[in-house]
Design an enzyme around this catalytic site. Structure first.
Site, PDB file in Angstrom:
ATOM      1  N   PRO A   1      -8.197 -17.427 -10.877  1.00 24.96           N
ATOM      2  CA  PRO A   1      -8.399 -18.774 -10.348  1.00 24.96           C
ATOM      3  C   PRO A   1      -9.770 -18.912  -9.683  1.00 24.96           C
ATOM      4  O   PRO A   1     -10.304 -17.951  -9.125  1.00 24.96           O
ATOM      5  CB  PRO A   1      -7.308 -18.925  -9.279  1.00 24.96           C
ATOM      6  CG  PRO A   1      -6.472 -17.679  -9.338  1.00 24.96           C
ATOM      7  CD  PRO A   1      -7.309 -16.630 -10.017  1.00 24.96           C
TER       8      PRO A   1
ATOM      9  N   ARG B   1       0.820  -1.220   0.000  1.00 24.04           N
ATOM     10  CA  ARG B   1       0.000   0.000   0.000  1.00 24.04           C
ATOM     11  C   ARG B   1       0.849   1.262   0.000  1.00 24.04           C
ATOM     12  O   ARG B   1       0.353   2.343  -0.300  1.00 24.04           O
ATOM     13  CB  ARG B   1      -0.932   0.003   1.224  1.00 24.04           C
ATOM     14  CG  ARG B   1      -2.001  -1.064   1.140  1.00 24.04           C
ATOM     15  CD  ARG B   1      -2.754  -1.208   2.441  1.00 24.04           C
ATOM     16  NE  ARG B   1      -1.975  -1.874   3.469  1.00 24.04           N
ATOM     17  CZ  ARG B   1      -2.458  -2.285   4.638  1.00 24.04           C
ATOM     18  NH1 ARG B   1      -3.727  -2.076   4.925  1.00 24.04           N
ATOM     19  NH2 ARG B   1      -1.690  -2.894   5.509  1.00 24.04           N
TER      20      ARG B   1
ATOM     21  N   TYR C   1     -14.728 -13.837  -9.995  1.00 22.07           N
ATOM     22  CA  TYR C   1     -15.785 -12.849  -9.734  1.00 22.07           C
ATOM     23  C   TYR C   1     -15.331 -11.400  -9.989  1.00 22.07           C
ATOM     24  O   TYR C   1     -16.122 -10.473  -9.834  1.00 22.07           O
ATOM     25  CB  TYR C   1     -16.397 -13.031  -8.337  1.00 22.07           C
ATOM     26  CG  TYR C   1     -15.456 -12.806  -7.172  1.00 22.07           C
ATOM     27  CD1 TYR C   1     -14.961 -11.547  -6.864  1.00 22.07           C
ATOM     28  CD2 TYR C   1     -15.098 -13.864  -6.345  1.00 22.07           C
ATOM     29  CE1 TYR C   1     -14.117 -11.333  -5.795  1.00 22.07           C
ATOM     30  CE2 TYR C   1     -14.250 -13.673  -5.266  1.00 22.07           C
ATOM     31  CZ  TYR C   1     -13.760 -12.406  -5.006  1.00 22.07           C
ATOM     32  OH  TYR C   1     -12.918 -12.206  -3.939  1.00 22.07           O
TER      33      TYR C   1
END
Ligand code: HXC
Ligand code: NAP
Length: 292
Positions: free
Chosen positions: A195, A74, A154
């Site tokens: 995956p 980050r 997704y």
């Protein structure tokens, strides 16, 4: 792992590869495969003690060179330090495997804004931080770099209960496809792997706790009726990192045993109908055709 790898032992020799999140789970398995194939590997994440243990184990089991470096993806400055330390140790970096992630299941309305931020920051900001730092270095030094990012199925379909992860991984797909075109002129390639479920302690503890695990029984959810094996992902990842895939860029390759398509196909649930029931159903359908 070694005997299950599809590429020959020197397929990655001469390559220096940074793997974020390389101390655990899938990152560790991909690091192991890269080392077996002759690469020099830097594994980077927040927990230095985990990285050092993995580095020790992998250098013993593969005989390869692996450097553990603590870094929070980050923070851009920490990525610059990671890059500088990698170059100081190995002389250059050829490839980046964006694998670090944060995730947990939660109804979205239960999340605080910080809960949403933490996942998006690790997954999307972490990936573009690493990509930007490496891209600048490669362009300046005329190195034909290669970026491989791990997303999820997704990321394309969206998914309830993991909304920050879905948003962030979708951003990683956009980054992958955008830079494949923009940075092709520098010889830099960008691809991603999506995956389905591959068992790891990190994912299972946060995504399949308690009773939830039963809902993900691969017998019902995955056409090939099993979870992925780490070496199967590692074979795909090492191919995409290698020069054998030199003509592939901007691609998102799914490896999920057919899982997402099973959820998408309108009639796929008819799998549960037994052969003898089809005789009766066929009669009904044929008779309705005669009467209409
Ligand atoms: C709701 C939660 C929460 C939970 C944390 N938070 N866990 N909210 N439900 N289960 C909230 C906290 O309350 C806090 O908000 C904010 O998130 C930050 O939490 P911290 O614990 O301070 O964050 P941190 O220590 O940085 O840990 C990050 C983490 C953690 C993402 C929460 O799980 C982690 O370190 N994960 C890294 C590894 C990982 O997630 N691996 C799985 C990847 S698997 P407040 O407002 O209270 O301060 C994957 C697979 C996808 O992606 C596909 C599978 C098929
Ligand atoms: P994992 O073992 O928990 O791996 C996540 C890694 O990310 C950890 O090593 C963690 O190390 C690192 N990480 C987290 N926050 C970080 C940060 N701020 N800076 C640097 N590193 C950080 O889980 P996994 O299952 O192997 O997941 C690996 C990748 O595969 C992820 O991108 C995940 O989304 C993807 N994926 C997994 C599955 C699956 O079924 N397992 C399916 C689809 C996609 P530290 O805690 O030391 O920082």
């Amino acid at each position: 792992m070694k005997e299950k790898l599809m590429l020959s032992v020197n397929a990655l020799s001469g390559k220096v590869i940074i793997i974020t999140g390389g101390g655990t789970g899938l990152g560790r398995s991909m690091a192991e495969a890269c080392l077996h194939l002759g690469a020099q590997v830097i594994i980077a994440s927040r927990k230095i003690e985990v990285l050092e243990k993995t580095a020790q184990e992998l250098s013993t089991s593969t005989g390869g060179q692996v450097l553990p470096i603590a870094c929070d993806v980050r923070n851009y400055e920490e990525i610059e330090q990671l890059l500088a330390a990698s170059i100081a140790n190995f002389g250059k970096v050829d490839a980046l495997l964006n694998n670090a992630a944060g995730n947990f299941i939660s109804p979205t309305e239960r999340l605080t804004h910080k809960g949403f931020d933490v996942v998006v920051d690790i997954v999307l900001k972490g990936t573009y931080n690493c990509t930007l730092a490496l891209g600048k270095y490669w362009i300046e030094n005329k190195i034909q770099g290669n970026i491989l990012s791990i997303v999820t199925t997704y990321a394309s379909t969206g998914s309830g209960y993991v909304v920050p992860s879905a948003c962030a991984k979708a951003g990683v797909i956009a980054l992958t496809r955008s830079l494949a075109v923009e940075w092709a002129k520098y010889g830099i390639r960008t691809n991603a792997i999506a995956p389905g479920p591959f068992p790891t302690e990190g994912a299972w503890s946060r995504l399949f706790p308690g009773e939830v695990a039963k809902m993900f029984d691969p017998k019902y959810k995955i056409p090939l009726k099993r979870f992925g094996e780490h070496y199967e992902l590692a074979n795909l990842a090492t191919y995409l990192i290698s020069d054998f895939s030199a003509y592939m860029t901007g691609e998102i390759v799914t490896i999920d045993g057919g899982e997402w398509l099973k959820g998408a196909g309108e009639f796929n649930m008819l799998d549960i109908i037994k052969p003898e029931q089809w005789d009766e159903l066929e009669k009904i359908v044929r008779s309705s055709r005669k009467s209409s």
